[in-house]
Design a protein around this motif. Structure first.
Motif, mmCIF file in Angstrom:
data_model
loop_
_atom_site.group_PDB
_atom_site.id
_atom_site.type_symbol
_atom_site.label_atom_id
_atom_site.label_comp_id
_atom_site.label_asym_id
_atom_site.label_seq_id
_atom_site.Cartn_x
_atom_site.Cartn_y
_atom_site.Cartn_z
ATOM 1 N N LYS A 12 0.851 -1.190 0.000
ATOM 2 C CA LYS A 12 0.000 0.000 0.000
ATOM 3 C C LYS A 12 0.879 1.229 0.000
ATOM 4 N N SER A 13 0.481 2.219 -0.751
ATOM 5 C CA SER A 13 1.247 3.455 -0.776
ATOM 6 C C SER A 13 0.919 4.261 0.475
ATOM 7 N N PHE A 14 1.775 5.242 0.750
ATOM 8 C CA PHE A 14 1.544 6.101 1.908
ATOM 9 C C PHE A 14 0.206 6.805 1.813
ATOM 10 N N ARG A 15 -0.136 7.306 0.632
ATOM 11 C CA ARG A 15 -1.382 8.069 0.528
ATOM 12 C C ARG A 15 -2.608 7.211 0.795
ATOM 13 N N GLU A 16 -2.528 5.888 0.509
ATOM 14 C CA GLU A 16 -3.651 5.001 0.800
ATOM 15 C C GLU A 16 -3.794 4.795 2.307
ATOM 16 N N LEU A 17 -2.664 4.785 3.009
ATOM 17 C CA LEU A 17 -2.687 4.573 4.449
ATOM 18 C C LEU A 17 -2.991 5.851 5.214
ATOM 19 N N PHE A 18 -2.566 6.982 4.661
ATOM 20 C CA PHE A 18 -2.579 8.224 5.420
ATOM 21 C C PHE A 18 -3.793 9.092 5.171
ATOM 22 N N PHE A 19 -4.271 9.120 3.948
ATOM 23 C CA PHE A 19 -5.400 9.978 3.606
ATOM 24 C C PHE A 19 -6.537 9.166 3.010
ATOM 25 N N ASP A 20 -7.745 9.635 3.205
ATOM 26 C CA ASP A 20 -8.917 9.006 2.598
ATOM 27 C C ASP A 20 -9.187 9.547 1.208
ATOM 28 N N VAL A 21 -8.507 10.635 0.844
ATOM 29 C CA VAL A 21 -8.671 11.253 -0.464
ATOM 30 C C VAL A 21 -7.303 11.298 -1.126
ATOM 31 N N PRO A 22 -7.218 11.545 -2.439
ATOM 32 C CA PRO A 22 -5.930 11.519 -3.116
ATOM 33 C C PRO A 22 -4.874 12.396 -2.468
ATOM 34 N N PHE A 23 -5.212 13.588 -2.016
ATOM 35 C CA PHE A 23 -4.287 14.388 -1.243
ATOM 36 C C PHE A 23 -5.092 15.336 -0.381
ATOM 37 N N TYR A 24 -4.481 15.745 0.759
ATOM 38 C CA TYR A 24 -5.203 16.536 1.751
ATOM 39 C C TYR A 24 -5.482 17.929 1.217
ATOM 40 N N ARG A 25 -6.717 18.355 1.311
ATOM 41 C CA ARG A 25 -7.128 19.672 0.849
ATOM 42 C C ARG A 25 -7.932 20.353 1.938
ATOM 43 N N SER A 26 -7.848 21.669 2.000
ATOM 44 C CA SER A 26 -8.641 22.410 2.968
ATOM 45 C C SER A 26 -10.086 22.471 2.514
ATOM 46 N N ASN A 27 -10.998 22.632 3.460
ATOM 47 C CA ASN A 27 -12.411 22.750 3.116
ATOM 48 C C ASN A 27 -12.668 23.994 2.273
ATOM 49 N N GLU A 28 -11.910 25.062 2.549
ATOM 50 C CA GLU A 28 -12.100 26.291 1.780
ATOM 51 C C GLU A 28 -11.797 26.053 0.305
ATOM 52 N N ALA A 29 -10.706 25.318 0.043
ATOM 53 C CA ALA A 29 -10.340 25.061 -1.351
ATOM 54 C C ALA A 29 -11.360 24.175 -2.041
ATOM 55 N N LYS A 30 -11.926 23.238 -1.298
ATOM 56 C CA LYS A 30 -12.923 22.352 -1.889
ATOM 57 C C LYS A 30 -14.220 23.084 -2.194
ATOM 58 N N ASN A 31 -14.594 24.013 -1.317
ATOM 59 C CA ASN A 31 -15.905 24.657 -1.442
ATOM 60 C C ASN A 31 -15.925 25.821 -2.413
ATOM 61 N N LYS A 49 -0.093 18.169 9.211
ATOM 62 C CA LYS A 49 -0.578 16.800 9.380
ATOM 63 C C LYS A 49 0.581 15.818 9.497
ATOM 64 N N LEU A 50 1.608 16.016 8.701
ATOM 65 C CA LEU A 50 2.782 15.144 8.766
ATOM 66 C C LEU A 50 3.522 15.305 10.082
ATOM 67 N N ALA A 51 3.629 16.544 10.559
ATOM 68 C CA ALA A 51 4.295 16.786 11.839
ATOM 69 C C ALA A 51 3.532 16.112 12.975
ATOM 70 N N GLU A 52 2.214 16.109 12.860
ATOM 71 C CA GLU A 52 1.369 15.501 13.901
ATOM 72 C C GLU A 52 1.539 13.985 13.942
ATOM 73 N N THR A 53 1.643 13.357 12.807
ATOM 74 C CA THR A 53 1.710 11.895 12.747
ATOM 75 C C THR A 53 3.136 11.349 12.784
ATOM 76 N N GLY A 54 4.109 12.192 12.389
ATOM 77 C CA GLY A 54 5.486 11.727 12.327
ATOM 78 C C GLY A 54 5.805 10.925 11.083
ATOM 79 N N GLU A 55 4.854 10.822 10.166
ATOM 80 C CA GLU A 55 5.092 10.089 8.924
ATOM 81 C C GLU A 55 5.992 10.911 7.990
#
Length: 248
Positions: A12-31, A49-55
């Motif tokens: 599994k790639s990191f993005r499959e393990l770490f995020f539920d979407v292809p890459f992390y986006r802010s709600n403002e950018a999505k809306n 997010k990376l600093a929080e998880t240490g990944e």
């Protein structure tokens, strides 16, 4: 510094393990796609997010030259395993291409060595990839656009060429993201680069790390690092057209 190893397969790639979407986006950018994005804030969210998880995911970083990459590598190497890709068929002449590639490799080596001498800092994990010189790829990409001025359609075609190769390579080596150092230049549009990056990401299925590296004093820091490492700083972007414009 390490040179990039052979391709590897992962369950599994990191993005499959770490995020539920292809890459992390802010709600403002999505809306609100109509609103101009703040690419630095988008990057800040990913880094927080990376600093929080240490990944530390794998990032394919396309580099145009050592001076432009210096701040970007310093900035991102605490968060990512970085594979620096030097692919710039626009560079003219061949000797310039080879010199810039060697200068990039030297900076990565010396930066990594200096960082390891310091206490209480992150351990750098930086690899280097340099492609063979094939200027015909650039000339084919910009055919019919030769007369456009610097910063116009010819440059856009060149950006697309290099970012497409970056995305392709990122997919081949199973990187979790790809991005480019190009946005550090005050003369280059972060909006255009990120738009091309996202379009290419959709084409190859590898997330593009949104960024505007000239922000937070990034360009000025790259100048400082260039002096610190006694780097060669070219006086033209790279292609024969930009060199001729510079010399007029």
């Amino acid at each position: 510094m390490k040179r990039c190893p052979l391709l590897r397969n992962e369950e599994k790639s990191f993005r499959e393990l770490f995020f539920d979407v292809p890459f992390y986006r802010s709600n403002e950018a999505k809306n609100s796609d109509a609103m101009k994005k703040n690419y630095q804030k988008e990057l800040d969210l990913v880094l927080a997010k990376l600093a929080e998880t240490g990944e530390r995911p794998r990032l394919l970083l396309h580099s145009c030259c050592a001076p432009c990459s210096s701040y970007v590598i310093e900035y991102l190497s605490r968060y990512f395993q970085i594979i620096v890709l030097y692919y710039n068929p626009n560079i003219f002449p061949a000797e310039e291409y080879s010199f810039r590639s060697a200068e990039e490799e030297r900076f990565i080596r010396e930066f990594s060595e200096n960082l390891r001498r310091k206490e209480n800092v992150w351990e750098p994990d930086i690899e280097f990839m340099s492609t063979e010189y094939h200027p015909e790829e650039f000339y084919e990409a910009v055919r019919g656009l030769e007369a456009f001025p610097e910063g116009g359609k010819r440059c856009e075609a060149c950006f697309r060429l290099r970012l497409r190769r970056a995305a392709q390579t990122a997919k081949e080596i199973h990187a979790d993201y790809f991005t480019t150092t190009l946005s550090i230049s005050p003369l280059k549009s972060a909006e255009l680069l990120n738009t091309i990056g996202e379009e290419t990401a959709a084409e190859y299925g590898v997330p593009y790390l949104l960024s505007d590296f000239k922000k937070k004093g990034g360009y000025l820091r790259s100048v400082e690092l260039s002096r610190e490492y006694s780097m060669y700083r070219q006086d033209y972007c790279g292609c024969v057209f930009s060199r001729e414009e510079r010399r007029r």
